[in-house]
Write a protein that holds these residues in place. Structure first.
Motif, short mmCIF file in Angstrom:
data_model
loop_
_atom_site.label_atom_id
_atom_site.label_comp_id
_atom_site.label_asym_id
_atom_site.label_seq_id
_atom_site.Cartn_x
_atom_site.Cartn_y
_atom_site.Cartn_z
N ASN A 63 0.33 -14.29 -4.52
CA ASN A 63 0.50 -14.76 -3.14
C ASN A 63 1.95 -15.17 -2.89
OD1 ASN A 63 -2.12 -14.36 -2.13
ND2 ASN A 63 -2.82 -16.29 -3.01
N LEU A 64 2.60 -15.74 -3.90
CA LEU A 64 4.02 -16.06 -3.79
C LEU A 64 4.85 -14.80 -3.57
CD1 LEU A 64 6.48 -17.99 -4.03
CD2 LEU A 64 6.39 -17.60 -6.51
N ALA A 65 4.55 -13.75 -4.31
CA ALA A 65 5.26 -12.48 -4.14
C ALA A 65 5.05 -11.94 -2.73
CB ALA A 65 4.79 -11.46 -5.17
N VAL A 85 -3.79 -6.74 -8.68
CA VAL A 85 -2.56 -5.98 -8.54
C VAL A 85 -1.96 -6.27 -7.17
CG1 VAL A 85 -1.51 -3.69 -8.56
CG2 VAL A 85 -3.52 -4.13 -9.96
N PHE A 86 -0.72 -6.72 -7.17
CA PHE A 86 0.05 -6.85 -5.93
C PHE A 86 0.91 -5.60 -5.87
CE2 PHE A 86 4.21 -7.82 -4.08
CZ PHE A 86 3.83 -8.16 -2.79
N SER A 87 0.87 -4.87 -4.76
CA SER A 87 1.67 -3.65 -4.68
C SER A 87 2.34 -3.51 -3.32
CB SER A 87 0.80 -2.42 -4.96
OG SER A 87 -0.16 -2.26 -3.94
N ILE A 88 3.48 -2.85 -3.37
CA ILE A 88 4.21 -2.46 -2.17
C ILE A 88 4.49 -0.98 -2.30
CG2 ILE A 88 6.35 -2.67 -0.86
CD1 ILE A 88 6.42 -5.62 -1.59
N THR A 89 4.02 -0.22 -1.31
CA THR A 89 4.22 1.23 -1.33
C THR A 89 5.05 1.72 -0.14
OG1 THR A 89 2.14 1.54 -0.16
CG2 THR A 89 2.05 1.64 -2.57
N ALA A 90 5.23 0.88 0.86
CA ALA A 90 5.98 1.30 2.05
C ALA A 90 7.46 1.48 1.68
CB ALA A 90 5.83 0.26 3.16
N ARG A 91 7.96 2.68 1.90
CA ARG A 91 9.33 2.99 1.51
C ARG A 91 10.34 2.09 2.20
NH1 ARG A 91 10.99 8.78 2.45
NH2 ARG A 91 8.88 8.71 3.16
N ARG A 92 10.12 1.79 3.45
CA ARG A 92 11.05 0.92 4.18
C ARG A 92 11.10 -0.46 3.52
NH1 ARG A 92 15.13 1.88 5.76
NH2 ARG A 92 14.23 3.82 6.41
N THR A 93 9.96 -0.99 3.12
CA THR A 93 9.92 -2.30 2.46
C THR A 93 10.57 -2.22 1.08
OG1 THR A 93 7.89 -2.82 3.66
CG2 THR A 93 8.41 -4.20 1.77
N LEU A 94 10.37 -1.12 0.39
CA LEU A 94 11.04 -0.93 -0.90
C LEU A 94 12.55 -0.98 -0.71
CD1 LEU A 94 8.80 1.90 -2.42
CD2 LEU A 94 8.82 -0.52 -3.09
N MET A 95 13.03 -0.30 0.34
CA MET A 95 14.47 -0.26 0.63
C MET A 95 15.01 -1.63 1.06
SD MET A 95 16.12 2.73 0.39
CE MET A 95 17.46 2.53 1.54
#
Length: 181
Positions: A63-65, A85-95
């Motif tokens: 939740n902190l992440a 599993v906490f995941s980020i897949t959105a390319r814009r958010t990755l950038m």
């Protein structure tokens, strides 16, 4: 809010980010997978992802992440409901979130080499290089370099199998990138 309270709040946020960086060092993962799809231009699409794993008793850290990055989702790990599993897949958010976080808070990470390849791939995709056979092949080659001595987990398809599919109808000409280099 007074200036002292604002400074305390900023210090608290910064401290949480450094803590999260340490946690990511041990439990985080950067992954770039190739997923076969019948409507994808070259038969595959590239899927960069950022993951954090934690036993369900430690959901506060995930939740902190989510709070720090302002994005992402938390789901049970497939095959092991006790692990989240906490995941980020959105390319814009990755950038905009993950790459700057790694650059600032994880500059001395032992995973720096993997991060640099991941960053190159995400940036290449942002420039739409994966829309050309040469660009897609380059991205795939980089992805296969990310974890050459991984923890026993191997890719489903060989690099050659994927490159053969991407480049099967490709005929370089005078306008190709490789001839301009």
């Amino acid at each position: 809010m007074g200036a002292v309270n604002q400074q305390e709040r900023l210090f608290e946020i910064e401290t949480k980010k450094w803590f999260l960086a340490g946690f990511i060092e041990g439990e985080g993962s950067l992954c770039v997978s190739m997923k076969e799809h019948p409507t994808a231009k070259f038969g595959y699409y590239v899927d960069p992802e950022f993951f954090l794993y934690q036993h369900k008793s430690g959901i506060e850290i995930l939740n902190l992440a989510k709070e720090i990055f302002g994005s992402g989702r938390i789901v049970p790990k497939c095959g092991n409901e006790d692990v989240l599993v906490f995941s980020i897949t959105a390319r814009r958010t990755l950038m905009e979130k993950i790459i700057p976080f790694y650059e600032k808070y994880m500059a001395y990470s032992y995973k720096k080499g993997i991060f640099n390849i991941f960053k190159d791939i995400v940036e290449a995709m942002d420039r739409k290089e994966h829309w050309t056979p040469e660009g897609m092949a380059h991205i795939v080659r980089q992805a296969y370099m990310m974890n050459p001595a991984s923890k026993g987990k191997e890719r489903k398809r060989t690099l050659t199998e994927i490159l053969d599919r991407i480049l099967r109808d490709y005929k370089p000409d005078s306008d190709s990138i490789s001839e301009k280099i």
